[in-house]
Enzyme design. Structure first.
Site: not given
Length: 247
Positions: A101, A198, A228
């Protein structure tokens, strides 16, 4: 191989880290926004490194996990500098950066700053420019008012309590934008794992990164039913396979 732990002095605060001694290149974990080195993916890589005799380092950014600092005082600049300090002081030789991320953004910034140290990057749901591209557009009018008045907005979260988004974070993040560049100067091989469902980082966002990288050896893997976190057993197996391939 046992895992040692310690702290890195960083001009007024300390970063907590854990390290497995082993064969290189050293795999370096770069966590996400508000995540820490005790997370499922970071721990899975630690277990793999110990079993495979591989060198591995994980750490918590300023204001994250068990490192010093208040989260609301963190910025992309500070977290980038934390990652560079870990690379410079806790590793030798080539490294494979594994960024999740926000960590995917940090990994790219580190690779741009230390190209001679980076063998490859493995990115999970990478979120470059998330402060400008993903976060700012979703701030409601009352959030914008809070930021203007107080310099902070408490953003609701699907994962727990609301958390602070500061004006400093947003303004600083804009300075490190990479997606609008004609070419992102990362030349090392890159593997991207992205979930198709996601809710935080759209697959199109991660694909924009893949398309913008200067590197010729870029593989983008869309896990159609992936979320995610990509922390299911099959997702962790894909991550470890990617790291082994890049190493």
């Amino acid at each position: 191989m046992s895992e040692e732990s310690g702290h890195l002095e960083r001009g007024g605060y300390r970063l907590a880290w854990k390290r497995v001694a082993g064969q290189g290149p050293t795999v370096v974990w770069l966590g996400g926004f508000m995540s820490d080195m005790a997370g499922t993916k970071a721990q899975a890589l630690a277990d793999w490194a110990q079993a495979a005799g591989r060198a591995y380092v994980r750490f918590d950014y300023f204001g994250h996990g068990v490192s010093d600092g208040e989260f609301r005082e963190g910025t992309i600049s500070r977290w980038r500098e934390d990652a560079l300090a870990v690379l410079d002081q806790l590793t030798d030789g080539e490294t494979v950066l594994v960024g999740s991320s926000m960590g995917g953004w940090i990994a790219c910034l580190v690779a741009m700053a230390r190209p001679e140290r980076i063998k490859a990057l493995a990115l999970i749901a990478p979120a470059p420019d998330f402060t400008e591209k993903l976060m700012r557009p979703e701030i409601p009018p009352e959030g914008l008012a809070d930021l203007s008045r107080d310099g902070v907005w408490m953003r609701p979260s699907a994962y727990g309590e609301p958390y602070p988004i500061t004006r400093d974070l947003l303004e600083d993040g804009a300075r490190w934008s990479i997606l609008e560049a004609q070419e992102i100067p990362v030349e090392a091989p890159v593997r991207i794992l992205q979930g198709g469902v996601d809710p935080d980082v759209p697959w199109s966002h991660a694909l924009q990164l893949a398309n913008g990288l200067k590197a010729a050896d870029v593989v983008f893997t869309l896990i159609k039913d992936g979320d995610h976190r990509l922390s299911r057993p099959q997702d962790l197996a894909r991550l470890i396979q990617a790291v082994e391939e890049l190493s």
